[in-house]
Design an enzyme around this catalytic site. Sequence first.
Site, PDB file in Angstrom:
ATOM      1  N   SER A   1       2.090 -28.030 -74.445  1.00 24.42           N
ATOM      2  CA  SER A   1       1.268 -26.705 -74.003  1.00 24.42           C
ATOM      3  C   SER A   1       2.034 -25.781 -73.384  1.00 24.42           C
ATOM      4  CB  SER A   1      -0.012 -26.801 -73.336  1.00 24.42           C
ATOM      5  OG  SER A   1       0.082 -27.799 -72.476  1.00 24.42           O
TER       6      SER A   1
ATOM      7  N   GLY B   1       6.202 -37.160 -73.793  1.00 23.93           N
ATOM      8  CA  GLY B   1       4.940 -36.802 -73.523  1.00 23.93           C
ATOM      9  C   GLY B   1       4.737 -35.250 -72.936  1.00 23.93           C
TER      10      GLY B   1
ATOM     11  N   TYR C   1      14.707 -32.217 -69.745  1.00 25.18           N
ATOM     12  CA  TYR C   1      15.774 -32.227 -69.320  1.00 25.18           C
ATOM     13  C   TYR C   1      16.512 -33.544 -69.604  1.00 25.18           C
ATOM     14  CZ  TYR C   1      19.816 -30.605 -66.608  1.00 25.18           C
ATOM     15  OH  TYR C   1      21.025 -30.009 -66.162  1.00 25.18           O
TER      16      TYR C   1
ATOM     17  N   LYS D   1       7.787 -34.371 -80.157  1.00 23.86           N
ATOM     18  CA  LYS D   1       6.883 -34.330 -79.004  1.00 23.86           C
ATOM     19  C   LYS D   1       5.667 -34.149 -79.732  1.00 23.86           C
ATOM     20  CE  LYS D   1       5.980 -31.555 -75.053  1.00 23.86           C
ATOM     21  NZ  LYS D   1       6.222 -31.999 -73.555  1.00 23.86           N
TER      22      LYS D   1
ATOM     23  N   LYS E   1      11.303 -34.297 -68.089  1.00 23.18           N
ATOM     24  CA  LYS E   1      11.136 -35.052 -69.101  1.00 23.18           C
ATOM     25  C   LYS E   1      11.967 -34.473 -70.016  1.00 23.18           C
ATOM     26  CE  LYS E   1       6.574 -34.884 -69.541  1.00 23.18           C
ATOM     27  NZ  LYS E   1       6.493 -34.096 -68.320  1.00 23.18           N
TER      28      LYS E   1
HETATM   29  N1  LIG Z   1      18.474 -32.375 -63.536  1.00 24.91           N
HETATM   30  C1  LIG Z   1      18.050 -31.079 -63.563  1.00 24.91           C
HETATM   31  N2  LIG Z   1      18.973 -30.034 -62.891  1.00 24.91           N
HETATM   32  C2  LIG Z   1      18.617 -28.672 -63.203  1.00 24.91           C
HETATM   33  N3  LIG Z   1      17.328 -28.285 -63.446  1.00 24.91           N
HETATM   34  C3  LIG Z   1      16.554 -29.201 -63.846  1.00 24.91           C
HETATM   35  C4  LIG Z   1      16.839 -30.482 -63.832  1.00 24.91           C
HETATM   36  N4  LIG Z   1      15.734 -31.269 -64.364  1.00 24.91           N
HETATM   37  C5  LIG Z   1      14.661 -30.385 -64.554  1.00 24.91           C
HETATM   38  N5  LIG Z   1      15.123 -29.284 -64.347  1.00 24.91           N
HETATM   39  C6  LIG Z   1      14.508 -28.006 -64.483  1.00 24.91           C
HETATM   40  O1  LIG Z   1      13.303 -28.211 -63.833  1.00 24.91           O
HETATM   41  C7  LIG Z   1      12.154 -27.472 -64.812  1.00 24.91           C
HETATM   42  C8  LIG Z   1      11.184 -28.772 -65.234  1.00 24.91           C
HETATM   43  O2  LIG Z   1      11.972 -29.621 -66.043  1.00 24.91           O
HETATM   44  P1  LIG Z   1      11.516 -30.095 -67.436  1.00 24.91           P
HETATM   45  O3  LIG Z   1      11.171 -29.030 -68.255  1.00 24.91           O
HETATM   46  O4  LIG Z   1      12.570 -31.111 -68.058  1.00 24.91           O
HETATM   47  O5  LIG Z   1      10.274 -30.770 -67.182  1.00 24.91           O
HETATM   48  P2  LIG Z   1       8.999 -31.587 -67.859  1.00 24.91           P
HETATM   49  O6  LIG Z   1       8.747 -32.992 -67.168  1.00 24.91           O
HETATM   50  O7  LIG Z   1       9.721 -31.941 -69.157  1.00 24.91           O
HETATM   51  O8  LIG Z   1       7.774 -30.936 -67.750  1.00 24.91           O
HETATM   52  P3  LIG Z   1       6.607 -30.504 -68.843  1.00 24.91           P
HETATM   53  O9  LIG Z   1       5.502 -31.654 -68.280  1.00 24.91           O
HETATM   54  O10 LIG Z   1       5.898 -29.247 -68.786  1.00 24.91           O
HETATM   55  O11 LIG Z   1       6.946 -30.929 -70.314  1.00 24.91           O
HETATM   56  C9  LIG Z   1      13.143 -26.877 -65.987  1.00 24.91           C
HETATM   57  O12 LIG Z   1      13.029 -25.541 -65.710  1.00 24.91           O
HETATM   58  C10 LIG Z   1      14.248 -27.641 -66.083  1.00 24.91           C
HETATM   59  O13 LIG Z   1      15.391 -26.832 -66.583  1.00 24.91           O
HETATM   60 MG   LIG Z   2       8.699 -30.945 -71.253  1.00 21.36          MG
END
Ligand SMILES: Nc1ncnc2c1ncn2[C@@H]1O[C@H](COP(=O)(O)OP(=O)(O)OP(=O)(O)O)[C@@H](O)[C@H]1O
Ligand SMILES: [Mg+2]
Length: 225
Positions: free
Chosen positions: A42, A117, A18, A38, A16
């Site tokens: 957490s 979210g 990224y 946001k 999300k």
């Molecule tokens: N396309 C991508 N290429 C490289 N790394 C990625 C990519 N997408 C996500 N990541 C890595 O994967 C991990 C999880 O991604 P991210 O933090 O965006 O998830 P999230 O859904 O926002 O998590 P949360 O529920 O904790 O908010 C991070 O370390 C992020 O840098």
């Molecule tokens: Mg996130």
Amino acid sequence: MGKGIFITATGTDIGKTYVSALLVKQLRQWGSNCGYYKPVLSGAIVDGDEIIADDAQIVCTTAGLKGNPLDRVSYAFEPAVSPHLAAQMEGKHIVLEKIIEDFTVHANRNDFTVVEGAGGIITPLDLDIKLFMYDLPDVLGLDVIIVADAGLGTINTTYLTVDFLKRSMINVKGIILNNFDIEDVMHRDNLQVIERICEVKVLGTVKTNGTRIDFIDGALEKIYE
Ligand SMILES: Nc1ncnc2c1ncn2[C@@H]1O[C@H](COP(=O)(O)OP(=O)(O)OP(=O)(O)O)[C@@H](O)[C@H]1O
Ligand SMILES: [Mg+2]
């Protein structure tokens, strides 16, 4: 009030933040003064007296947003657990009115706001008052984009998320497939199957370590509409 979109995912750590960072960046390059908000985070990093809201910081850095990233977060909890438990551990309550108020400030400042979210769409915020993540798009008046992984297992988790949102009368604007590899036959098939069975468009894809969302059929404009 400005417009916006609510970014959810099929689960936690799916991408999300990224994808949100790239979406804010690309909307700004396109001409919007898009912002980011946001409601609940957490797993915040605490460094002495300073709380670092990592998701907001990543988005600000990638998209070139100014100001303190923490100002873009209503609740930043240190424990890296579900928001309902993190709030409980810190002796706090997540108040819906505060989220509406804070969102309104951002929405008035920007022509478009990307709202991220936490976890998936059924993430609990406060079990006593039965407040869940899925309550937020509705009260904020936002459609939803689902970030889903491009790989194995995504048909099941994406369908479940879309189906739940549709039953909850929340409009799904589309899906963005993360870690997408055009050379991978399963990824290409997942994209087609998801569109077919969910009856929702895949708006774009993001490669692993990608620096942009590859939008399909002018979807960036459709997101902004
Ligand atoms: N396309 C991508 N290429 C490289 N790394 C990625 C990519 N997408 C996500 N990541 C890595 O994967 C991990 C999880 O991604 P991210 O933090 O965006 O998830 P999230 O859904 O926002 O998590 P949360 O529920 O904790 O908010 C991070 O370390 C992020 O840098
Ligand atoms: Mg996130």
